[in-house]
Motif scaffolding. Sequence first.
Motif, PDB file in Angstrom:
ATOM      1  N   LEU A   1      -1.194  -3.400  -2.329  1.00  0.00           N
ATOM      2  CA  LEU A   1      -2.416  -2.544  -3.000  1.00  0.00           C
ATOM      3  C   LEU A   1      -3.346  -2.671  -2.945  1.00  0.00           C
ATOM      4  N   TYR A   2      -4.197  -3.900  -2.378  1.00  0.00           N
ATOM      5  CA  TYR A   2      -5.375  -3.666  -1.886  1.00  0.00           C
ATOM      6  C   TYR A   2      -5.974  -2.674  -1.355  1.00  0.00           C
TER       7      TYR A   2
ATOM      8  N   GLN B   1      -8.466   0.908  -1.182  1.00  0.00           N
ATOM      9  CA  GLN B   1      -9.633   1.402  -0.360  1.00  0.00           C
ATOM     10  C   GLN B   1      -9.456   2.744  -0.110  1.00  0.00           C
ATOM     11  N   LYS B   2      -8.039   3.662  -0.351  1.00  0.00           N
ATOM     12  CA  LYS B   2      -8.286   5.139   0.314  1.00  0.00           C
ATOM     13  C   LYS B   2      -8.229   5.945  -0.501  1.00  0.00           C
ATOM     14  N   GLY B   3      -7.942   6.095  -1.832  1.00  0.00           N
ATOM     15  CA  GLY B   3      -8.329   7.018  -3.114  1.00  0.00           C
ATOM     16  C   GLY B   3      -7.392   6.099  -4.097  1.00  0.00           C
ATOM     17  N   LEU B   4      -6.992   6.664  -5.284  1.00  0.00           N
ATOM     18  CA  LEU B   4      -6.004   6.753  -6.295  1.00  0.00           C
ATOM     19  C   LEU B   4      -4.552   6.070  -6.280  1.00  0.00           C
ATOM     20  N   VAL B   5      -4.228   4.995  -7.111  1.00  0.00           N
ATOM     21  CA  VAL B   5      -2.584   4.337  -6.275  1.00  0.00           C
ATOM     22  C   VAL B   5      -1.905   4.699  -7.727  1.00  0.00           C
TER      23      VAL B   5
ATOM     24  N   GLY C   1       0.630   8.570   0.870  1.00  0.00           N
ATOM     25  CA  GLY C   1       1.260   7.949   1.820  1.00  0.00           C
ATOM     26  C   GLY C   1       1.443   6.805   0.718  1.00  0.00           C
ATOM     27  N   VAL C   2       3.229   6.198   1.609  1.00  0.00           N
ATOM     28  CA  VAL C   2       3.333   5.530   0.371  1.00  0.00           C
ATOM     29  C   VAL C   2       3.502   3.673   1.371  1.00  0.00           C
ATOM     30  N   TRP C   3       3.148   2.586  -0.081  1.00  0.00           N
ATOM     31  CA  TRP C   3       2.599   1.397   0.375  1.00  0.00           C
ATOM     32  C   TRP C   3       3.073   0.303   0.060  1.00  0.00           C
ATOM     33  N   SER C   4       4.050  -0.821   1.060  1.00  0.00           N
ATOM     34  CA  SER C   4       5.046  -1.349   0.495  1.00  0.00           C
ATOM     35  C   SER C   4       5.070  -2.532   1.425  1.00  0.00           C
TER      36      SER C   4
ATOM     37  N   LEU D   1      -5.925 -12.132   0.615  1.00  0.00           N
ATOM     38  CA  LEU D   1      -6.535 -10.558  -0.787  1.00  0.00           C
ATOM     39  C   LEU D   1      -7.074 -10.694  -1.985  1.00  0.00           C
ATOM     40  N   PRO D   2      -7.736 -10.436  -2.219  1.00  0.00           N
ATOM     41  CA  PRO D   2      -7.738 -10.836  -3.929  1.00  0.00           C
ATOM     42  C   PRO D   2      -7.154  -9.326  -4.617  1.00  0.00           C
TER      43      PRO D   2
END
Length: 520
Positions: free
Chosen positions: A23-24, A28-32, A96-99, A157-158
């Motif tokens: 998530l963090y 930083q990269k854009g719309l989540v 991108g997929v983030w997990s 990470l916050p």
Amino acid sequence: MTKPTIQLVWYKRDLRTVDHAPLYMAAQKGLVLPIYIFEPELWSQKDASLRHWRFVQDCLIELNRDLSRLGQPLIQLHGDVVDVFEHLQNHYQISGVWSHQETGNLWSFARDQKVLTWLNKQNIPWNEFKQHPIHRGKSQRDYWQSQANQHFNQACLPEPEALTFVQAQTTLPNDLPLPTALCNHEQIQKGGRSLGLRLLQRFLTQRVGNYLFDIANPIKAPQNSSRLSPHLTWGSLSMREVVQAAQFRQSQAPVNQQRGLTAFISRCFWQSHFMQKLETEPQMEQHCLHAATENLRLDNPSADVFLQAWLQGKTGVPMIDACMRSLRVTGWLPFRMRAMVVSFASYQLWIDWRLIAPPLAQLFTDYEPGIHYSQIQMQSGTTGINAMRVYSPVKQGKDHDPLGLFIKTWCPELQTVPVEYIHQPWSMPIEWQIHFSVFIGQDYPAPLVDIDESAKQAKDKLASLRKDPNAKQQAKGVFITHGSRAKRTKKTQSKISTHKATRPGNTAKNRVPDNQLSLF
Ligand SMILES: Cc1cc2nc3c(=O)[nH]c(=O)nc-3n(C[C@H](O)[C@H](O)[C@H](O)COP(=O)(O)OP(=O)(O)OC[C@H]3O[C@@H](n4cnc5c(N)ncnc54)[C@H](O)[C@@H]3O)c2cc1C
């Protein structure tokens, strides 16, 4: 119209916003777009149960609240993951997929491979992060401990400061194909991060003082063990934040809490230590680690009948039955009792662990495949590298429930039985049975097996198998792949030579009075 470009944050067993690298970093990269996908096939596996789903549901409510506070609510969808991703592609450009990496069961392992193939075809990068100090592929056991220290020492990470709103919240329909197993969940632990944080805070400041004294006591452990396991399994808390909170507390805590804190912190490391085994060898969900034991227990014609009696808490052995009945209602047992019920099913009842593992997984609210399969194989003697763990339920009962109060709570039919017979009511003379109006074999079952004789036969069978030179050779291979590299102290070495061994991190300094020691 051009489709908005999004970073897709895929939530699985990491249901929080804090210490959440995907998530963090995505933020930083854009719309989540944060999504949780209810996968009907996952929830129809034989290790899934409704009590797991209820816990997850509680977590999703809070996760949605936290994400909404940041600016973008949780999108909850259902279906096959690749189908869901394809559907999202109609509306968004997925950048991108983030997990987090997942060490799940064989089904989720295969699902991840399918997802990876699809993402590669679409040229969508899959950014996976470690939430545990676990290594993909061949494990690096020699360096495991130092890498785990490094992982837990990294700063948590916050939350991202804010998320830009992309899409309104979507919720799941009411007619999801939910698992039907174990519908009772009144006394099951409730999920959600705020409850997890409260449990952690109270444990570290108050209950930890009694932790080591009560950890194996079936009456006191539910209050004085941390009870964080389902939060750690489903990720409403991260293990790193728990370890760091415990270490911080240790720098402040009074002397009478220090040993409890040390023991608790080492157990926190065991979680990933055990999960690494499944990550390294996913087939251990279906096959014995020690190949020589693969067919060991396939010769028991009573296995199915015994299994049902064991699951229902009707074996005729009070300590076993009380544990299984309590587990059915509460979804939790302390470590010692988990080990005892599995050992009893494996040795005295001679049931193959593959029959035991799925229904037991359904019963534990905290079902964590990596710990579960490693522990079950260890307790049933199929790893080849652990001492045989044949528990006497009578001795365990006398040690941890001397007055039989736990037994009487869960086996009310034994309410009137005097304490000298409560752990082995089958030995109560008939005149006493008449006097106390409880007839063994009628009001309460007679034991399925002679517990001493069956234990002896089981030990003999396994011991003779282990003597075989091929079996010894195979066991060496298992040790190289999975064995703990923790240094043995003189004291632990002497324990090993008397058929006891040591757990990871179990040095002379932090050794704990839980006699469940292992070579892992
Ligand atoms: C047959 C068997 C099956 C088990 N299956 C699971 C499971 O599916 N999920 C699960 O979380 N634990 C499992 N355990 C390990 C252990 O019993 C539980 O982690 C513990 O009882 C949970 O209660 P707690 O959170 O109060 O533990 P605490 O004693 O407070 O420990 C804190 C955390 O450390 C970890 N931990 C503690 N003991 C162990 C251990 N022996 N091995 C690995 N990690 C440990 C857990 O994450 C736990 O939440 C199993 C043990 C056995 C013998």
